[in-house]
Design a protein around this motif. Structure first.
Motif, PDB file in Angstrom:
ATOM      1  N   PRO A   1       0.791  -1.220   0.000  1.00 41.34           N
ATOM      2  CA  PRO A   1       0.000   0.000   0.000  1.00 41.34           C
ATOM      3  C   PRO A   1       0.831   1.281   0.000  1.00 41.34           C
ATOM      4  O   PRO A   1       0.307   2.349   0.258  1.00 41.34           O
ATOM      5  N   MET A   2       2.118   1.181  -0.275  1.00 44.49           N
ATOM      6  CA  MET A   2       2.975   2.361  -0.153  1.00 44.49           C
ATOM      7  C   MET A   2       2.952   3.279  -1.369  1.00 44.49           C
ATOM      8  O   MET A   2       3.529   4.352  -1.331  1.00 44.49           O
ATOM      9  N   ILE A   3       2.291   2.898  -2.435  1.00 47.30           N
ATOM     10  CA  ILE A   3       2.089   3.828  -3.548  1.00 47.30           C
ATOM     11  C   ILE A   3       0.918   4.713  -3.174  1.00 47.30           C
ATOM     12  O   ILE A   3      -0.189   4.230  -2.945  1.00 47.30           O
ATOM     13  N   MET A   4       1.168   6.004  -3.097  1.00 46.73           N
ATOM     14  CA  MET A   4       0.163   6.938  -2.596  1.00 46.73           C
ATOM     15  C   MET A   4      -0.311   7.927  -3.644  1.00 46.73           C
ATOM     16  O   MET A   4      -0.983   8.899  -3.311  1.00 46.73           O
ATOM     17  N   ILE A   5       0.029   7.695  -4.894  1.00 46.40           N
ATOM     18  CA  ILE A   5      -0.362   8.584  -5.987  1.00 46.40           C
ATOM     19  C   ILE A   5      -1.185   7.776  -6.983  1.00 46.40           C
ATOM     20  O   ILE A   5      -0.856   6.636  -7.287  1.00 46.40           O
ATOM     21  N   ASP A   6      -2.248   8.379  -7.498  1.00 45.73           N
ATOM     22  CA  ASP A   6      -3.132   7.709  -8.458  1.00 45.73           C
ATOM     23  C   ASP A   6      -2.732   7.906  -9.911  1.00 45.73           C
ATOM     24  O   ASP A   6      -2.800   6.987 -10.707  1.00 45.73           O
ATOM     25  N   LYS A   7      -2.365   9.130 -10.261  1.00 46.00           N
ATOM     26  CA  LYS A   7      -2.258   9.473 -11.674  1.00 46.00           C
ATOM     27  C   LYS A   7      -1.062  10.384 -11.952  1.00 46.00           C
ATOM     28  O   LYS A   7      -0.749  11.266 -11.165  1.00 46.00           O
ATOM     29  N   VAL A   8      -0.448  10.149 -13.110  1.00 41.86           N
ATOM     30  CA  VAL A   8       0.626  11.014 -13.609  1.00 41.86           C
ATOM     31  C   VAL A   8       0.015  11.919 -14.672  1.00 41.86           C
ATOM     32  O   VAL A   8      -0.576  11.437 -15.638  1.00 41.86           O
ATOM     33  N   HIS A   9       0.160  13.229 -14.495  1.00 43.66           N
ATOM     34  CA  HIS A   9      -0.390  14.190 -15.452  1.00 43.66           C
ATOM     35  C   HIS A   9       0.674  14.725 -16.409  1.00 43.66           C
ATOM     36  O   HIS A   9       0.387  14.962 -17.583  1.00 43.66           O
ATOM     37  N   LEU A  10       1.896  14.935 -15.883  1.00 47.83           N
ATOM     38  CA  LEU A  10       2.952  15.528 -16.703  1.00 47.83           C
ATOM     39  C   LEU A  10       4.307  15.159 -16.119  1.00 47.83           C
ATOM     40  O   LEU A  10       4.476  15.196 -14.892  1.00 47.83           O
ATOM     41  N   VAL A  11       5.228  14.820 -16.997  1.00 46.35           N
ATOM     42  CA  VAL A  11       6.630  14.678 -16.613  1.00 46.35           C
ATOM     43  C   VAL A  11       7.451  15.221 -17.769  1.00 46.35           C
ATOM     44  O   VAL A  11       7.225  14.868 -18.932  1.00 46.35           O
ATOM     45  N   ASN A  12       8.383  16.108 -17.458  1.00 46.38           N
ATOM     46  CA  ASN A  12       9.339  16.587 -18.455  1.00 46.38           C
ATOM     47  C   ASN A  12      10.692  16.752 -17.774  1.00 46.38           C
ATOM     48  O   ASN A  12      10.894  16.261 -16.667  1.00 46.38           O
ATOM     49  N   ASN A  13      11.616  17.430 -18.399  1.00 45.25           N
ATOM     50  CA  ASN A  13      12.962  17.552 -17.827  1.00 45.25           C
ATOM     51  C   ASN A  13      12.996  18.341 -16.525  1.00 45.25           C
ATOM     52  O   ASN A  13      13.899  18.162 -15.718  1.00 45.25           O
ATOM     53  N   LYS A  14      12.040  19.210 -16.308  1.00 45.34           N
ATOM     54  CA  LYS A  14      12.079  20.110 -15.152  1.00 45.34           C
ATOM     55  C   LYS A  14      10.938  19.936 -14.167  1.00 45.34           C
ATOM     56  O   LYS A  14      10.924  20.586 -13.124  1.00 45.34           O
TER      57      LYS A  14
END
Length: 158
Positions: free
Chosen positions: A15-28
């Protein structure tokens, strides 16, 4: 852009994953979210009032940083690596707890990255209102450092 599930980017297990969704990932930057619900991934951590205590903000920020790192690892065909939270500065929350049915948007902005050490300026918003913020320092140990910290027997189970 379509992203993989959060557990593709983090070395954690339920149960240690506490995030549901990824919206954005980029270099910064990395932007993720989670909704506080009675039957959602945060349910094991809710208090008697079905609220998430505000001290979980640091872990949500750290996992959003982990998603940033894991995303970049997968682009290099590496599996997500264990990261360590070294500390934080100017950690502030405006709420004692995150209420039921709140959608938490967690943003981590890269400030400094030097090989295995990084600093991120993070915040959590609810309805576009900042409810938590802070600067987190993180470190990615290599396998020999992990073995020294946890012993070589434990590495397979991390």
């Amino acid at each position: 852009m379509q992203y993989q599930s959060v557990n593709s980017y983090l070395p954690h297990k339920t149960p240690m994953i506490m995030i549901d969704k990824v919206h954005l990932v980029n270099n910064k930057q990395s932007i993720c979210s989670v909704k506080v619900t009675k039957d959602g991934i945060l349910s094991p951590f809710l208090n008697r009032d079905n609220q998430l205590p505000n001290f979980f903000a640091i872990e949500l920020m750290a996992q959003t940083i982990g998603v940033w790192n894991g995303y970049h690892d997968t682009k290099k065909n590496h599996s997500p690596q264990l990261g360590m939270l070294l500390g934080g500065r100017a950690i502030k929350t405006t709420l004692p707890a995150f209420t039921l049915n709140s959608e938490l948007i967690i943003t981590a902005n890269l400030v400094l990255f030097d090989a295995k050490l990084a600093n991120f300026d993070c915040n959590i918003t609810i309805n576009q209102q900042c409810v938590a913020s802070g600067k987190l320092n993180v470190y990615e140990p290599d396998q020999s450092e992990l073995a020294q910290l946890f012993g070589s027997q434990r590495l397979g189970g991390l």
